[in-house]
Scaffold this active site. Structure first.
Site, PDB file in Angstrom:
ATOM      1  N   GLY A 168     -18.563  -2.075  -3.061  1.00 29.51           N
ATOM      2  CA  GLY A 168     -19.384  -3.068  -3.835  1.00 29.51           C
ATOM      3  C   GLY A 168     -18.656  -3.334  -5.077  1.00 29.51           C
ATOM      4  O   GLY A 168     -17.307  -3.717  -5.054  1.00 29.51           O
ATOM      5  N   PHE A 223     -14.131  -4.415   0.300  1.00 32.22           N
ATOM      6  CA  PHE A 223     -15.125  -3.934  -0.739  1.00 32.22           C
ATOM      7  C   PHE A 223     -16.368  -3.831  -0.185  1.00 32.22           C
ATOM      8  O   PHE A 223     -17.549  -3.918  -0.869  1.00 32.22           O
ATOM      9  CB  PHE A 223     -14.855  -4.681  -1.979  1.00 32.22           C
ATOM     10  CG  PHE A 223     -13.821  -4.702  -2.490  1.00 32.22           C
ATOM     11  CD1 PHE A 223     -12.615  -3.623  -2.494  1.00 32.22           C
ATOM     12  CD2 PHE A 223     -13.021  -5.616  -3.157  1.00 32.22           C
ATOM     13  CE1 PHE A 223     -11.450  -3.568  -3.148  1.00 32.22           C
ATOM     14  CE2 PHE A 223     -12.066  -5.717  -3.815  1.00 32.22           C
ATOM     15  CZ  PHE A 223     -11.112  -4.715  -3.739  1.00 32.22           C
ATOM     16  N   TYR A 275       1.001  -1.122  -0.020  1.00 31.07           N
ATOM     17  CA  TYR A 275       0.001  -0.188  -0.053  1.00 31.07           C
ATOM     18  C   TYR A 275       0.700   1.019   0.049  1.00 31.07           C
ATOM     19  O   TYR A 275       1.299   1.703   1.178  1.00 31.07           O
ATOM     20  CB  TYR A 275      -0.844   0.003   1.206  1.00 31.07           C
ATOM     21  CG  TYR A 275      -1.875  -0.947   1.342  1.00 31.07           C
ATOM     22  CD1 TYR A 275      -2.297  -1.720   0.139  1.00 31.07           C
ATOM     23  CD2 TYR A 275      -2.689  -1.210   2.452  1.00 31.07           C
ATOM     24  CE1 TYR A 275      -3.320  -2.609   0.229  1.00 31.07           C
ATOM     25  CE2 TYR A 275      -3.637  -2.094   2.507  1.00 31.07           C
ATOM     26  CZ  TYR A 275      -4.051  -2.763   1.285  1.00 31.07           C
ATOM     27  OH  TYR A 275      -4.957  -3.779   1.507  1.00 31.07           O
TER      28      TYR A 275
END
Length: 298
Positions: free
Chosen positions: A222, A218, A69
């Site tokens: 979505g 998520f 990240y």
């Protein structure tokens, strides 16, 4: 503010092995401007540090991160170190290995022998002498294959004291069973949220039966996945949000948490206002009818 009265404690807690965490946690991916497996843009260093410190103030004691990240100027692990070290005694930091990015941002996937280097990279960046939980993130190319060599390598690092607990991410039920035959698994981190397919729901149910934490990613985004909640929101989600006077993201988080006591949420944001909203969703309770309506969405 004590852990008993903090907003992040409103949804209750769960144990990752011997480590107790509030079910409302925080995902560090977006602190850097990164979008995981897509292109990243520089984030705001000072704002990201403020967000992390505010998360702790709100009672968050479970942070999900990864060495991969990072954006051109920021690293999630280094931001966590800068903002929070010396770390609170109850803070659990969960990271993941197998994927990696070189300095140019190009992706590569580690061999079993290279996992130790990835673990040590996380240790250096976080300033820790051990990692609380390490998830083995299964690559898309291995969705139907064995993970025994890689998970076995992590189990060896656990035995050596570099890792306290192990989990799997983006894994199938068969891979979870394979991992559990090698070493204890405390969590499964897979995509899940409103509209999740039946096989994802079945894996969540199986984890509950086995006493394993299920940690959706998520949950807010979505279908937008790494890009975030970019698609128009479903009318049913909007209707529930209006009924409670909350945001659609809060509805999605509340629905996810109400799937079971072993479900842990790790919504990520670099926005202090969104952070407060996300954490507050742990106190939102949806009715049985609302839960059923959202469950029916495809």
């Amino acid at each position: 503010m004590t852990a008993l009265t903090s907003p992040a404690a409103a949804a209750g807690d769960w144990k990752l092995g011997d480590l107790t965490v509030n079910r409302m946690g925080f995902g560090a991916m977006r602190l850097t401007g990164s979008v995981a497996f897509g292109p990243g843009a520089p984030g705001d260093r000072e704002r990201s540090i403020r967000v992390l410190r505010r998360a702790i103030e709100l009672g968050v004691n479970h942070i999900d991160t990864a060495a991969f990240y990072f954006s051109p100027l920021l690293s999630a692990n280094e931001l966590i170190n800068r903002a929070l070290a010396p770390y609170p005694d109850d803070l659990v930091i969960v990271t993941k290995v197998w994927p990696a990015r070189d300095p140019s941002g190009a992706w590569w996937w580690a061999t079993p022998e290279q996992l130790r280097g990835q673990v040590e990279e996380n240790l250096r960046q976080l300033g820790r002498d051990h990692l609380d939980v390490v998830n083995l993130r299964v690559p898309p190319s291995r969705k139907g294959g064995s993970i025994a060599e890689h998970f076995g390598a992590l189990a060896g690092l656990r035995d050596a004291g570099l890792i306290r607990h192990l989990g799997v991410s983006n894994a199938t039920p068969e891979q979870l069973a394979e991992a559990r035959s090698i070493a204890p698994v405390v969590c499964v981190q897979n995509p899940f949220g409103v509209g999740a397919p039946p096989d994802a729901r079945e894996l969540l149910r199986s984890c509950a039966e086995q006493g394993i934490a299920f940690v959706p990613f998520f949950a807010i985004a979505g279908a937008g996945r790494e890009s975030g909640a970019t698609a128009p929101e479903h009318d049913a989600v909007l209707a529930v949000a209006r009924a409670h006077g909350v945001t659609p993201a809060q509805v999605r988080l509340a629905w996810t948490l109400q799937q079971g006591p072993n479900v842990l949420a790790i919504p990520g944001t670099g926005n202090p206002d969104h952070l407060a909203e996300n954490v507050a969703a742990g106190a939102l309770r949806l009715s049985d009818d609302e839960m059923a309506t959202l469950r029916s969405l495809g």
